[in-house]
Design a protein around this motif. Structure first.
Motif, short mmCIF file in Angstrom:
data_model
loop_
_atom_site.label_atom_id
_atom_site.label_comp_id
_atom_site.label_asym_id
_atom_site.label_seq_id
_atom_site.Cartn_x
_atom_site.Cartn_y
_atom_site.Cartn_z
N SER A 2 0.95 -1.28 -0.14
CA SER A 2 -0.01 0.04 -0.04
C SER A 2 1.01 1.26 -0.17
N HIS A 3 0.23 2.36 -0.36
CA HIS A 3 1.00 3.85 -0.12
C HIS A 3 1.71 3.65 1.18
N ARG A 4 0.90 3.55 2.31
CA ARG A 4 1.47 3.62 3.61
C ARG A 4 2.64 2.89 3.82
N ASP A 5 2.60 1.60 3.28
CA ASP A 5 3.63 0.72 3.60
C ASP A 5 5.06 1.18 2.73
N ILE A 6 4.76 1.65 1.54
CA ILE A 6 5.82 2.22 0.61
C ILE A 6 6.73 3.32 1.37
N ALA A 7 5.81 4.30 1.85
CA ALA A 7 6.04 5.08 2.84
C ALA A 7 6.91 4.95 3.92
N ARG A 8 6.43 3.83 4.65
CA ARG A 8 7.14 3.44 5.85
C ARG A 8 8.35 2.86 5.61
N ALA A 9 8.44 2.24 4.51
CA ALA A 9 9.88 1.33 4.05
C ALA A 9 10.70 2.74 3.67
N GLY A 171 5.65 5.06 -6.82
CA GLY A 171 4.05 4.73 -7.07
C GLY A 171 3.29 5.47 -6.00
N LEU A 172 3.92 6.49 -5.43
CA LEU A 172 3.12 7.20 -4.33
C LEU A 172 2.45 8.37 -5.03
N PRO A 173 1.39 9.06 -4.44
CA PRO A 173 0.73 10.19 -5.21
C PRO A 173 1.57 11.27 -5.20
N THR A 174 1.51 12.08 -6.07
CA THR A 174 2.36 13.37 -6.27
C THR A 174 1.55 14.50 -5.70
N ASP A 175 0.16 14.54 -5.49
CA ASP A 175 -0.33 15.58 -4.78
C ASP A 175 0.30 15.88 -3.68
#
Length: 211
Positions: A2-9, A171-175
């Protein structure tokens, strides 16, 4: 992931701001803001961020921690600091720019960049004000605002084109608002700095994906 998983990593692997790398403890105080401005100037040059950060550390160790002390620093002392860090290609020019930077901060803002902040109505005005410093262009202004948004909340969420490019690669939001929603407010500067690293280095993206 998920986006949160990517951000956490991403935060776990690369969540250090450039200011932290340079030994700057970001705070809404004159000395810290001055040091961030110096770092923004150094990172603006076409030189590796590692060398720029090392140059900042050398300058601060040499005493250039405030605009007053930088203004009074001898040119040969600045050039020696650049030499020790490997920041040689731009040492003469940047020494001149540092003295000019210190003089302008002292003359226009009495040595306190909080006054610049107070005089500016919104982020575009801050971008313009920062670019009035010799050596600080759009890239340097973006560097400063990416890092300062943790202590100047009205700047957040600040996600410039380079950080957005890194977010897109991951793959994260750019907004800006959507990216900021992935982490607590205090972690946003770290996340944006990590996105910048992803924009500059594909290995950062691959490392996060493998995690």
């Amino acid at each position: 992931m998920s986006h949160r998983d990517i951000a956490r990593a991403l935060l776990e692997q690369h969540g250090t701001t450039y200011a932290e790398d340079a030994g700057i403890r970001i705070d809404d105080k004159p000395a810290a803001l001055w040091q961030l401005l110096v770092l923004s100037l150094l990172l603006s040059a076409r030189i590796s961020s590692g060398i720029a950060v090392a140059a900042a550390r050398e300058l601060f160790d040499a005493g250039c921690t405030t605009p007053e002390r930088t203004r009074d620093a001898q040119r040969r002392s600045l050039i020696a600091a650049f030499g020790r860090s490997g920041y040689r290609r731009y040492d003469e020019r940047t020494s001149t720019q540092l003295h000019g930077l210190a003089a302008k901060v002292l003359d226009d803002f009495s040595g306190d960049l909080r006054r610049m902040h107070e005089r500016c109505d919104g982020v575009p005005a801050l971008e313009d004000a920062l670019q009035e410093f010799t050596g600080i262009g759009p890239a340097g202004a973006a560097i400063f605002l990416r890092e300062v948004q943790g202590v100047w909340p009205d700047v957040a969420p600040y996600v410039d084109e380079l950080a957005a490019k890194g977010a897109d690669r991951l793959g994260l939001p750019t907004d800006p608002e959507k990216l900021a929603d992935l982490v607590p407010p205090e972690d946003l500067p770290r996340l944006v700095a990590a996105c910048v690293r992803a924009a500059r280095d594909k290995d950062v993206v691959e490392g996060v994906r493998e995690a």
